[in-house]
Design an enzyme around this catalytic site. Sequence first.
Site, PDB file in Angstrom:
ATOM      1  N   PRO A  87       0.817  -1.222   0.000  1.00 56.83           N
ATOM      2  CA  PRO A  87       0.000   0.000   0.000  1.00 56.83           C
ATOM      3  C   PRO A  87       0.851   1.274   0.000  1.00 56.83           C
ATOM      4  O   PRO A  87       0.327   2.363  -0.226  1.00 56.83           O
ATOM      5  CB  PRO A  87      -0.813  -0.099   1.297  1.00 56.83           C
ATOM      6  CG  PRO A  87      -0.629  -1.469   1.823  1.00 56.83           C
ATOM      7  CD  PRO A  87       0.576  -2.069   1.171  1.00 56.83           C
ATOM      8  N   GLU A 114       2.505  -7.338   8.141  1.00 56.71           N
ATOM      9  CA  GLU A 114       2.728  -5.885   8.258  1.00 56.71           C
ATOM     10  C   GLU A 114       3.691  -5.385   7.196  1.00 56.71           C
ATOM     11  O   GLU A 114       3.975  -4.193   7.135  1.00 56.71           O
ATOM     12  CB  GLU A 114       3.271  -5.552   9.644  1.00 56.71           C
ATOM     13  CG  GLU A 114       2.272  -5.813  10.764  1.00 56.71           C
ATOM     14  CD  GLU A 114       0.955  -5.069  10.547  1.00 56.71           C
ATOM     15  OE1 GLU A 114       0.998  -3.836  10.467  1.00 56.71           O
ATOM     16  OE2 GLU A 114      -0.091  -5.736  10.441  1.00 56.71           O
ATOM     17  N   ARG A 152      -3.226  -8.204 -20.711  1.00 63.10           N
ATOM     18  CA  ARG A 152      -4.128  -7.842 -21.810  1.00 63.10           C
ATOM     19  C   ARG A 152      -3.520  -6.811 -22.764  1.00 63.10           C
ATOM     20  O   ARG A 152      -4.084  -6.520 -23.807  1.00 63.10           O
ATOM     21  CB  ARG A 152      -5.514  -7.434 -21.288  1.00 63.10           C
ATOM     22  CG  ARG A 152      -5.537  -6.302 -20.346  1.00 63.10           C
ATOM     23  CD  ARG A 152      -6.855  -6.268 -19.588  1.00 63.10           C
ATOM     24  NE  ARG A 152      -8.023  -6.106 -20.447  1.00 63.10           N
ATOM     25  CZ  ARG A 152      -8.269  -5.022 -21.172  1.00 63.10           C
ATOM     26  NH1 ARG A 152      -7.419  -4.017 -21.167  1.00 63.10           N
ATOM     27  NH2 ARG A 152      -9.351  -4.943 -21.909  1.00 63.10           N
ATOM     28  N   ASP A 167     -10.124   0.745 -24.798  1.00 63.25           N
ATOM     29  CA  ASP A 167     -10.562   0.578 -23.409  1.00 63.25           C
ATOM     30  C   ASP A 167     -10.695   1.904 -22.701  1.00 63.25           C
ATOM     31  O   ASP A 167      -9.997   2.858 -23.023  1.00 63.25           O
ATOM     32  CB  ASP A 167      -9.496  -0.191 -22.598  1.00 63.25           C
ATOM     33  CG  ASP A 167      -9.429  -1.642 -22.969  1.00 63.25           C
ATOM     34  OD1 ASP A 167     -10.390  -2.143 -23.540  1.00 63.25           O
ATOM     35  OD2 ASP A 167      -8.385  -2.250 -22.673  1.00 63.25           O
TER      36      ASP A 167
END
Length: 252
Positions: A87, A114, A152, A167
């Site tokens: 993150p 963690e 993709r 897209d």
Amino acid sequence: MRFEIFTLFPAMFEGVLTESILKRAQARGLLHVALHNIRDYATDKHQVTDEPPYGGGGGMLMKVEPIVRAVESVLGGESAPVILTTPQGQRFDQRMAADFATYPRLAILCGRYEGVDERVRRLVVTHEVSLGDYVLTGGELAAMVMLDAIARHLPNVLGNADSAPNDSHSSGLLEGAHYTRPPEFRGLRVPAVLLEGDHGAVARWRRQSALRRTWLRRPDLLLNAALSEAERYALGQLAADWSRGERAEDAD
Ligand code: 6GU
């Protein structure tokens, strides 16, 4: 393209790799995915891969030795990006997916608990990537998202050769509305222009629909989109209609 995935939970990838487009891409030799269980590279007899952090504070960290051994023995000195899912990483987006798709080989290290001992970053990680501002229980889901979004972009992975450039996000805009048969359902009609076979008119309608949808849902994207003068004018008209109370329908 070859992916080397380093994880404590290789079985999590099964469904994603054995269905649909990713399954077909592997069968056709366009995509190779090797799953490496970090536990197999632990050196002690209990194959420990996590420990509490020095200095306390709770939670567990992934140990440095098994990860470094795993990455070094799999890559064997060959240079390839090594992405750590965290993150704290740079936000993943369509451009990053397209850039990573240009490498012949890519390693993804799935963070857990963690996080990882800081020395993992210093020794093997080249990129740190996050999906967004929320916390997952582990990097496996993030790795699958990245794998899918990158794969993709590879030549011939998608059936229709020109579907990737159209897209949402590839052009800098969201995709507009789409319709298929029947031409009318519960009183809702498909826009006539789509039924009439004028390809130029259809292309203009689609671009207008994409612009409208982007303006309504993600106006922030318009700051960086490549727009023609005519499109900027059309957006001005949308905004003027809006302020007069003629609200553009989102699903046109
Ligand atoms: Cl890449 N990992 C984890 N654990 N949580 C996340 C993430 C990654 N991206 C968003 N949340």
